[in-house]
Design an enzyme around this catalytic site. Structure first.
Site, mmCIF file in Angstrom:
data_model
loop_
_atom_site.group_PDB
_atom_site.id
_atom_site.type_symbol
_atom_site.label_atom_id
_atom_site.label_comp_id
_atom_site.label_asym_id
_atom_site.label_seq_id
_atom_site.Cartn_x
_atom_site.Cartn_y
_atom_site.Cartn_z
ATOM 1 N N ASP A 63 0.812 -1.212 0.000
ATOM 2 C CA ASP A 63 0.000 0.000 0.000
ATOM 3 C C ASP A 63 0.850 1.268 0.000
ATOM 4 O O ASP A 63 2.081 1.222 0.155
ATOM 5 C CB ASP A 63 -0.955 -0.005 1.215
ATOM 6 C CG ASP A 63 -0.294 -0.456 2.507
ATOM 7 O OD1 ASP A 63 0.945 -0.366 2.616
ATOM 8 O OD2 ASP A 63 -0.998 -0.903 3.417
ATOM 9 N N ASN A 132 -7.309 -3.219 14.292
ATOM 10 C CA ASN A 132 -8.709 -3.557 13.963
ATOM 11 C C ASN A 132 -8.778 -4.764 13.020
ATOM 12 O O ASN A 132 -9.817 -5.053 12.459
ATOM 13 C CB ASN A 132 -9.419 -2.345 13.347
ATOM 14 C CG ASN A 132 -8.789 -1.906 12.021
ATOM 15 O OD1 ASN A 132 -7.871 -2.541 11.519
ATOM 16 N ND2 ASN A 132 -9.287 -0.824 11.461
ATOM 17 N N HIS A 134 -7.005 -5.131 10.196
ATOM 18 C CA HIS A 134 -6.801 -4.882 8.771
ATOM 19 C C HIS A 134 -5.490 -5.514 8.273
ATOM 20 O O HIS A 134 -4.551 -5.738 9.046
ATOM 21 C CB HIS A 134 -6.881 -3.387 8.420
ATOM 22 C CG HIS A 134 -5.747 -2.516 8.809
ATOM 23 N ND1 HIS A 134 -5.916 -1.234 9.265
ATOM 24 C CD2 HIS A 134 -4.411 -2.715 8.807
ATOM 25 C CE1 HIS A 134 -4.737 -0.700 9.498
ATOM 26 N NE2 HIS A 134 -3.808 -1.573 9.233
ATOM 27 N N GLU A 139 -9.685 -2.265 5.339
ATOM 28 C CA GLU A 139 -10.298 -2.013 6.631
ATOM 29 C C GLU A 139 -11.492 -2.952 6.853
ATOM 30 O O GLU A 139 -11.987 -3.568 5.896
ATOM 31 C CB GLU A 139 -10.764 -0.548 6.684
ATOM 32 C CG GLU A 139 -9.634 0.470 6.544
ATOM 33 C CD GLU A 139 -8.761 0.600 7.796
ATOM 34 O OE1 GLU A 139 -8.720 -0.323 8.622
ATOM 35 O OE2 GLU A 139 -8.104 1.647 7.933
HETATM 36 C C1 GLP Z 1 -0.527 0.140 8.605
HETATM 37 C C2 GLP Z 1 -0.200 -0.626 7.321
HETATM 38 C C3 GLP Z 1 -0.388 -2.099 7.500
HETATM 39 C C4 GLP Z 1 0.287 -2.532 8.789
HETATM 40 C C5 GLP Z 1 -0.442 -1.940 9.965
HETATM 41 C C6 GLP Z 1 0.153 -2.316 11.319
HETATM 42 O O1 GLP Z 1 -1.786 0.705 8.651
HETATM 43 N N1 GLP Z 1 -0.949 -0.193 6.197
HETATM 44 O O2 GLP Z 1 0.138 -2.786 6.378
HETATM 45 O O3 GLP Z 1 0.286 -3.932 8.898
HETATM 46 O O4 GLP Z 1 -0.432 -0.535 9.836
HETATM 47 O O5 GLP Z 1 1.211 -1.475 11.615
HETATM 48 P P1 GLP Z 1 2.249 -1.704 12.764
HETATM 49 O O6 GLP Z 1 3.103 -2.817 12.315
HETATM 50 O O7 GLP Z 1 2.982 -0.394 12.858
HETATM 51 O O8 GLP Z 1 1.473 -2.023 13.989
#
Ligand code: GLP
Length: 246
Positions: A63, A132, A134, A139
């Site tokens: 993304d 959440n 995702h 989402e």
């Molecule tokens: C972001 C990314 C995800 C990632 C998630 C968790 O929103 N788009 O791909 O897995 O956050 O992030 P973190 O690893 O910082 O908890």
């Protein structure tokens, strides 16, 4: 799903790096799907020092924020350069991320899907997990058949990512993300979750039936998924001792 509970974040990171390094050694032209966020940072640090050649690898990130160019310090382009790409022998033209500045985001997403197909599809996608549930920026409520597309971020996702931007309002409201259907076409999936903030999403993933309310639960439909957890992320799983790696 094959679940491994590692003692701590350091062990989880080394294990993830070992899985990727082994795959690239066996198949030098591996096509990888890669995540951003805090979770994969330890894995990327370990890969920087793995001695594995990425000269023939291709990477597709999950993304990018809509509206952020590759030079923006909070863009996922910048994150990937700093965390991994600048430190390994992977040619820049073999790295791919959605272009957050594309004039037509829908066409950009179609281009991205076509580029994945041209590369021969994804061999392994590594994923982090949103609080959440995702994956990528898919989402809650996202259909499991979704493809790469522009999306609006959930309020709790913008709050969770505010630490990189200073405030939730500074986090872009939209992003381009690989779809869940796109992710499920990968031959292998590696999901990482670390820390107590992920424990409830992990519990739901492993105890509830699959539902778009928890996007990661789409992975239950995939035949080759490995889940690496640290103790904190695994703490709410019933019977978790059976998954603990000694
Ligand atoms: C972001 C990314 C995800 C990632 C998630 C968790 O929103 N788009 O791909 O897995 O956050 O992030 P973190 O690893 O910082 O908890």
């Amino acid at each position: 799903m094959q679940i491994e509970i590692l003692a701590n974040y350091g062990d989880l990171s080394l294990r993830a790096a070992e899985i990727i390094a082994e795959l690239v050694r066996q198949r030098p032209g591996t096509v990888l799907g890669l995540p951003t966020g805090s979770t994969p940072e330890g894995c990327y640090a370990a890969l920087r020092h793995s001695g594995v050649s990425f000269a023939q690898v291709q990477t597709f990130n999950l993304d990018e924020y809509l509206g952020l160019g590759p030079e923006h310090p909070q863009s996922y382009h910048a994150f990937m350069r700093e965390q991994l790409f600048a430190h390994i022998d992977l040619p820049a033209d073999q790295t791919h991320l959605p272009n957050g500045l594309a004039p037509d985001p829908v066409t950009e997403c179609q281009r991205y899907e076509a580029a994945i197909r041209t590369a021969g599809g994804l061999d392994l996608v590594m994923l982090g997990l949103g609080q959440n549930g995702h994956i990528g920026f898919n989402e809650p409520g996202t259909p499991f058949a979704s493809r790469t597309r522009p999306v609006r971020l959930a309020a709790n996702t913008r709050n969770a990512n505010a630490r990189f931007f200073g405030s939730p309002n500074a986090v872009p409201a939209k992003a381009l993300t690989m779809g869940i259907g796109t992710i499920l076409e990968a031959r292998e999936i590696l999901l990482l979750a670390a820390g107590e903030a992920k424990a409830d999403a992990v519990r739901r993933l492993l105890t509830d039936p699959p539902s778009p309310d928890l996007p990661a639960s789409a992975l239950l439909e995939h035949p080759r998924v490995r889940v690496l957890l640290d103790h904190a992320a695994a703490e709410l799983i019933p019977g978790r001792l059976q998954f603990t790696v000694p």
